[in-house]
Design a protein around this motif. Structure first.
Motif, PDB file in Angstrom:
ATOM      1  N   GLU A  26      -8.193  12.584  -7.218  1.00  0.00           N
ATOM      2  CA  GLU A  26      -9.113  12.057  -8.160  1.00  0.00           C
ATOM      3  C   GLU A  26      -9.123  10.783  -8.294  1.00  0.00           C
ATOM      4  OE1 GLU A  26     -10.782  13.589 -10.203  1.00  0.00           O
ATOM      5  OE2 GLU A  26     -10.288  15.704 -10.674  1.00  0.00           O
ATOM      6  N   LEU A  27      -8.284   9.924  -7.519  1.00  0.00           N
ATOM      7  CA  LEU A  27      -8.286   8.548  -7.284  1.00  0.00           C
ATOM      8  C   LEU A  27      -8.940   8.176  -6.206  1.00  0.00           C
ATOM      9  CD1 LEU A  27      -4.622   7.787  -8.043  1.00  0.00           C
ATOM     10  CD2 LEU A  27      -6.381   8.177  -9.789  1.00  0.00           C
ATOM     11  N   ILE A  28      -9.320   9.070  -5.174  1.00  0.00           N
ATOM     12  CA  ILE A  28     -10.206   8.667  -4.275  1.00  0.00           C
ATOM     13  C   ILE A  28     -11.607   9.130  -4.038  1.00  0.00           C
ATOM     14  CG2 ILE A  28      -8.125   8.359  -2.660  1.00  0.00           C
ATOM     15  CD1 ILE A  28      -8.796  10.902  -1.105  1.00  0.00           C
ATOM     16  N   GLY A  29     -11.501  10.066  -5.009  1.00  0.00           N
ATOM     17  CA  GLY A  29     -13.177  10.928  -5.208  1.00  0.00           C
ATOM     18  C   GLY A  29     -13.365  12.120  -4.252  1.00  0.00           C
ATOM     19  N   LEU A 182       4.469  25.800 -10.884  1.00  0.00           N
ATOM     20  CA  LEU A 182       3.244  26.072 -11.971  1.00  0.00           C
ATOM     21  C   LEU A 182       3.671  26.010 -13.284  1.00  0.00           C
ATOM     22  CD1 LEU A 182       1.432  29.370 -10.426  1.00  0.00           C
ATOM     23  CD2 LEU A 182       0.513  26.995 -10.623  1.00  0.00           C
ATOM     24  N   GLN A 183       4.442  25.185 -13.691  1.00  0.00           N
ATOM     25  CA  GLN A 183       4.748  24.814 -15.077  1.00  0.00           C
ATOM     26  C   GLN A 183       3.581  24.267 -15.804  1.00  0.00           C
ATOM     27  OE1 GLN A 183       8.547  22.847 -14.206  1.00  0.00           O
ATOM     28  NE2 GLN A 183       9.680  24.346 -15.471  1.00  0.00           N
ATOM     29  N   ASN A 184       2.778  23.247 -14.972  1.00  0.00           N
ATOM     30  CA  ASN A 184       1.488  22.553 -14.948  1.00  0.00           C
ATOM     31  C   ASN A 184       0.520  23.334 -14.187  1.00  0.00           C
ATOM     32  OD1 ASN A 184       2.239  21.045 -17.387  1.00  0.00           O
ATOM     33  ND2 ASN A 184       3.044  19.544 -16.211  1.00  0.00           N
ATOM     34  N   GLU A 185      -0.553  23.640 -14.672  1.00  0.00           N
ATOM     35  CA  GLU A 185      -1.716  24.133 -13.754  1.00  0.00           C
ATOM     36  C   GLU A 185      -2.779  23.191 -13.418  1.00  0.00           C
ATOM     37  OE1 GLU A 185      -3.260  27.840 -15.013  1.00  0.00           O
ATOM     38  OE2 GLU A 185      -1.284  28.718 -15.003  1.00  0.00           O
ATOM     39  N   PHE A 186      -2.496  22.119 -14.101  1.00  0.00           N
ATOM     40  CA  PHE A 186      -3.598  20.816 -13.923  1.00  0.00           C
ATOM     41  C   PHE A 186      -2.724  19.489 -13.533  1.00  0.00           C
ATOM     42  CE2 PHE A 186      -5.806  23.960 -16.570  1.00  0.00           C
ATOM     43  CZ  PHE A 186      -7.013  23.968 -15.982  1.00  0.00           C
ATOM     44  N   VAL A 187      -3.113  18.987 -12.449  1.00  0.00           N
ATOM     45  CA  VAL A 187      -2.418  17.660 -12.344  1.00  0.00           C
ATOM     46  C   VAL A 187      -3.215  16.539 -12.859  1.00  0.00           C
ATOM     47  CG1 VAL A 187      -1.978  16.070 -10.061  1.00  0.00           C
ATOM     48  CG2 VAL A 187      -2.474  18.692  -9.828  1.00  0.00           C
ATOM     49  N   PHE A 188      -2.197  15.649 -13.472  1.00  0.00           N
ATOM     50  CA  PHE A 188      -2.553  14.352 -14.328  1.00  0.00           C
ATOM     51  C   PHE A 188      -2.627  13.330 -13.231  1.00  0.00           C
ATOM     52  CE2 PHE A 188      -1.110  10.670 -16.506  1.00  0.00           C
ATOM     53  CZ  PHE A 188      -2.077  10.445 -17.435  1.00  0.00           C
ATOM     54  N   PHE A 189      -3.669  12.466 -13.665  1.00  0.00           N
ATOM     55  CA  PHE A 189      -3.928  11.218 -12.798  1.00  0.00           C
ATOM     56  C   PHE A 189      -4.097   9.996 -13.863  1.00  0.00           C
ATOM     57  CE2 PHE A 189      -4.809  14.132  -9.409  1.00  0.00           C
ATOM     58  CZ  PHE A 189      -4.316  13.615  -8.441  1.00  0.00           C
ATOM     59  N   ASP A 190      -3.310   9.151 -13.694  1.00  0.00           N
ATOM     60  CA  ASP A 190      -3.691   7.869 -14.570  1.00  0.00           C
ATOM     61  C   ASP A 190      -4.660   7.067 -13.654  1.00  0.00           C
ATOM     62  OD1 ASP A 190      -3.669   5.644 -16.100  1.00  0.00           O
ATOM     63  OD2 ASP A 190      -1.471   5.190 -15.917  1.00  0.00           O
ATOM     64  N   PHE A 191      -5.955   7.042 -14.214  1.00  0.00           N
ATOM     65  CA  PHE A 191      -7.020   6.340 -13.662  1.00  0.00           C
ATOM     66  C   PHE A 191      -6.753   4.704 -13.699  1.00  0.00           C
ATOM     67  CE2 PHE A 191      -8.652  10.590 -14.255  1.00  0.00           C
ATOM     68  CZ  PHE A 191      -9.244  10.912 -12.902  1.00  0.00           C
ATOM     69  N   ASN A 192      -5.996   4.164 -14.765  1.00  0.00           N
ATOM     70  CA  ASN A 192      -5.831   2.575 -14.704  1.00  0.00           C
ATOM     71  C   ASN A 192      -4.660   2.205 -13.908  1.00  0.00           C
ATOM     72  OD1 ASN A 192      -7.694   2.531 -16.691  1.00  0.00           O
ATOM     73  ND2 ASN A 192      -6.196   3.432 -18.355  1.00  0.00           N
ATOM     74  N   ILE A 196      -1.858   1.278  -5.034  1.00  0.00           N
ATOM     75  CA  ILE A 196      -0.856   1.030  -4.452  1.00  0.00           C
ATOM     76  C   ILE A 196       0.479   1.585  -5.035  1.00  0.00           C
ATOM     77  CG2 ILE A 196      -0.429  -1.373  -5.629  1.00  0.00           C
ATOM     78  CD1 ILE A 196       0.567  -2.495  -2.645  1.00  0.00           C
ATOM     79  N   ALA A 197       0.495   1.582  -6.247  1.00  0.00           N
ATOM     80  CA  ALA A 197       1.574   1.957  -7.238  1.00  0.00           C
ATOM     81  C   ALA A 197       1.756   3.587  -6.891  1.00  0.00           C
ATOM     82  CB  ALA A 197       1.427   1.943  -8.787  1.00  0.00           C
ATOM     83  N   PHE A 198       0.657   4.344  -6.816  1.00  0.00           N
ATOM     84  CA  PHE A 198       0.584   5.954  -6.644  1.00  0.00           C
ATOM     85  C   PHE A 198       1.151   6.253  -5.248  1.00  0.00           C
ATOM     86  CE2 PHE A 198      -1.467   9.575  -4.916  1.00  0.00           C
ATOM     87  CZ  PHE A 198      -1.000  10.574  -6.081  1.00  0.00           C
ATOM     88  N   PHE A 199       0.800   5.456  -4.196  1.00  0.00           N
ATOM     89  CA  PHE A 199       1.220   5.658  -2.884  1.00  0.00           C
ATOM     90  C   PHE A 199       2.468   5.247  -2.751  1.00  0.00           C
ATOM     91  CE2 PHE A 199      -3.838   5.107  -1.884  1.00  0.00           C
ATOM     92  CZ  PHE A 199      -3.736   6.579  -1.482  1.00  0.00           C
ATOM     93  N   ALA A 200       3.141   4.167  -3.459  1.00  0.00           N
ATOM     94  CA  ALA A 200       4.317   3.893  -3.240  1.00  0.00           C
ATOM     95  C   ALA A 200       5.219   5.013  -3.716  1.00  0.00           C
ATOM     96  CB  ALA A 200       4.659   2.585  -3.936  1.00  0.00           C
ATOM     97  N   ASP A 201       5.036   5.565  -4.891  1.00  0.00           N
ATOM     98  CA  ASP A 201       5.649   6.730  -5.243  1.00  0.00           C
ATOM     99  C   ASP A 201       5.591   7.807  -4.583  1.00  0.00           C
ATOM    100  OD1 ASP A 201       6.304   5.014  -7.468  1.00  0.00           O
ATOM    101  OD2 ASP A 201       5.712   6.342  -9.091  1.00  0.00           O
ATOM    102  N   TYR A 202       4.447   8.180  -3.830  1.00  0.00           N
ATOM    103  CA  TYR A 202       4.381   9.250  -3.210  1.00  0.00           C
ATOM    104  C   TYR A 202       5.202   9.240  -1.744  1.00  0.00           C
ATOM    105  CZ  TYR A 202       2.028  12.489  -6.126  1.00  0.00           C
ATOM    106  OH  TYR A 202       1.668  13.702  -7.197  1.00  0.00           O
TER     107      TYR A 202
END
Length: 225
Positions: A26-29, A182-192, A196-202
């Motif tokens: 969702e963060l890259i479109g 499958l405890q969550n069927e939808f992935v949550f993204f923080d658009f704020n 770089i923080a997202f990629f650092a974690d992954y």
């Protein structure tokens, strides 16, 4: 260094970068995600062509515990790629939109895509760990390092374990387990959140499973299995 080996490492590098980018869906479109996904599929095909010698010799291999683990992980990585390809084509709104095959199948395809994405991410990271010794050997040749160094080994081991430790934190913070099972069927993204923080974690989570694959393979090799 043989050109084939260089091609393999280059493809593996781009596969790693592409894998991280795909997790930021969702963060890259959507359109970018789909085109990267198609590129990843082509790179996977090239990866298998370049490694066809290993694949063709599978029936002749003397199976040790390490070889069995390597084969199982590779097989499940392949299945996850196939699952991603099929579900991705069904869900596509850009690259494969002309196929019009999404009617009535989107919900199941979405779940399959999420499962294959997260299990594929974990398994591909373990797969990299199982072959990390090849990358380390390549790096030593490029840097012309011939003699082993205890301080260097301790330093690299420490860095790896620190990345893995943060990877454990990020794994739970990002609730990766809830997507894997499958405890969550939808992935949550923080658009704020900064990318770089997202990629650092992954990247740290990837490092965690690379470490697991590497040290398990090292243990099996030391035991001669």
């Amino acid at each position: 260094m043989k050109p084939k080996t260089i091609y393999k490492i280059a493809i593996d590098f781009f596969l790693t970068v592409g894998l991280l980018l795909l997790m930021a869906y969702e963060l890259i479109g959507e359109a970018t995600h789909e085109w990267i996904g198609v590129s990843m599929l082509l790179l996977c095909i090239m990866h298998h062509i370049l490694n066809w010698n290993w694949i063709s010799h599978l029936p002749k291999v003397k199976y040790t515990a390490y070889n069995i683990l390597q084969t199982i992980v590779t097989a499940f990585v392949f299945l996850s790629v196939v699952g991603l390809m099929i579900s991705g084509m069904i869900l596509s709104r850009h690259v494969f939109d002309f196929l019009t095959i999404s009617d009535g199948q989107s919900s199941l395809a979405r779940i399959l895509h999420m499962l294959c994405a997260y299990w594929g991410f974990v398994l591909m990271s373990v797969h990299m760990g199982l072959h990390l010794n090849i990358l380390m050997s390549f790096t030593r040749k490029v840097l012309h390092i011939s003699k082993p160094s205890v301080p260097r080994a301790i330093f690299l081991c420490t860095i790896g374990l620190l990345i893995a430790a943060y990877g454990i934190y990020a794994f739970f913070q990002r609730q990766i387990g809830s997507y894997l099972f499958l405890q969550n069927e939808f992935v949550f993204f923080d658009f704020n959140e900064p990318l770089i923080a997202f990629f650092a974690d992954y990247l740290a989570i990837m490092g965690l499973f690379v470490c697991i694959g590497y040290y398990v393979s090292k243990l099996l090799r030391l035991q001669g299995q």
